[in-house]
Scaffold this active site. Structure first.
Site, PDB file in Angstrom:
ATOM      1  N   LYS A 166      10.555  44.939 -11.595  1.00 21.79           N
ATOM      2  CA  LYS A 166      10.707  44.820 -10.142  1.00 21.79           C
ATOM      3  C   LYS A 166      11.711  43.704  -9.913  1.00 21.79           C
ATOM      4  O   LYS A 166      11.386  42.522 -10.103  1.00 21.79           O
ATOM      5  CB  LYS A 166       9.378  44.507  -9.472  1.00 21.79           C
ATOM      6  CG  LYS A 166       9.439  44.565  -7.939  1.00 21.79           C
ATOM      7  CD  LYS A 166       8.055  44.386  -7.335  1.00 21.79           C
ATOM      8  CE  LYS A 166       8.121  44.403  -5.817  1.00 21.79           C
ATOM      9  NZ  LYS A 166       8.382  45.765  -5.277  1.00 21.79           N
ATOM     10  N   GLU A 213      10.723  49.409  -9.822  1.00 17.95           N
ATOM     11  CA  GLU A 213      10.259  49.535  -8.441  1.00 17.95           C
ATOM     12  C   GLU A 213      11.104  48.688  -7.514  1.00 17.95           C
ATOM     13  O   GLU A 213      11.287  47.488  -7.735  1.00 17.95           O
ATOM     14  CB  GLU A 213       8.791  49.107  -8.316  1.00 17.95           C
ATOM     15  CG  GLU A 213       8.247  49.332  -6.912  1.00 17.95           C
ATOM     16  CD  GLU A 213       6.944  48.609  -6.640  1.00 17.95           C
ATOM     17  OE1 GLU A 213       6.665  48.343  -5.451  1.00 17.95           O
ATOM     18  OE2 GLU A 213       6.218  48.303  -7.603  1.00 17.95           O
TER      19      GLU A 213
END
EC number: 6.3.3.3
Length: 220
Positions: free
Chosen positions: A37, A117
């Site tokens: 992320k 993500e």
């Protein structure tokens, strides 16, 4: 290496939950899983004084704790704002070079599955000059095999959100490979929302994407 970029039709649609479930399922199958992320806001100070991103921690734990939590999310900000605005509250900016360079340790890790993500929705700002879609386009240049998963809440109105995202992404040069409908409402709402049973079929018709209901599994 299978690579999936998880994005959403908006914020709080269940991207991390869905990505974490895929990580858990893959780990249980004996696959080596990596999770990344690039930036997170709304973080909290941990007991050790370090900033912790709850989403990154969930991803990391679901993948079996590979590398380090810091490697999962190198850039973390406390304010619950879009990352570039959150960075300003700490008198800094999101490092755009690091957004891309931060994935290299995961490529070197050579997982069977790498999950990336984004932060917020597909058209949410990630830095001063990049939206999530801009980042996805740059990332696909580095990882041509990357597939894009659009997470959306399975509720009345989601057809519009998915069609708008898929068409806008296509106009910018990004193909959405898969739409994942996530059940985020309580049981009472599910019983009163008849669209939940028909949304997937309609989204497939209007977007041409493969659509999966998260409750029925995460097999892509």
């Amino acid at each position: 290496m299978d690579v999936y970029f998880f994005t959403g039709t908006g914020t709080d649609v269940g991207k991390t939950y869905c990505a974490s479930r895929l990580a858990q399922t893959s780990l249980a199958q004996g696959r080596r899983v990596g999770v990344y992320k690039p930036v997170a806001s709304g973080c909290a100070i941990g007991d050790d004084g370090e900033m912790v991103a709850p989403d990154a921690k969930m991803l990391w734990e679901s993948a079996g704790g590979p590398l380090t939590l810091h490697t999962v999310c190198p850039q973390r900000f406390e304010a619950a704002l879009a990352p570039p605005e959150a960075a300003k509250t700490q008198n800094t900016t999101v490092d755009e070079d690091q957004l891309l360079a931060g994935i290299e340790p995961w490529i070197d890790y050579a997982p069977d599955l790498l999950i990336v993500e984004g932060a917020g929705g597909l058209f949410s700002p990630l830095s001063e000059s990049m939206l999530n879609i801009d980042y996805a386009l740059r990332l696909r240049e580095r990882l041509p095999e990357m597939r894009v998963v659009l997470v959306a809440p399975n509720r009345l109105g989601v057809i519009h959100d998915c069609v708008a995202c898929v068409r806008a992404a296509a106009s910018a040069g990004l193909t959405i490979d898969h739409v994942l409908l996530n059940q985020i409402n309580d049981d009472a709402h599910v019983l009163s929302d008849a669209s939940i049973l028909t949304n997937a079929r309609s989204i497939e018709r209007w977007t041409g994407c493969v659509v999966t209901n998260q409750e029925r599994g995460l097999s892509f």
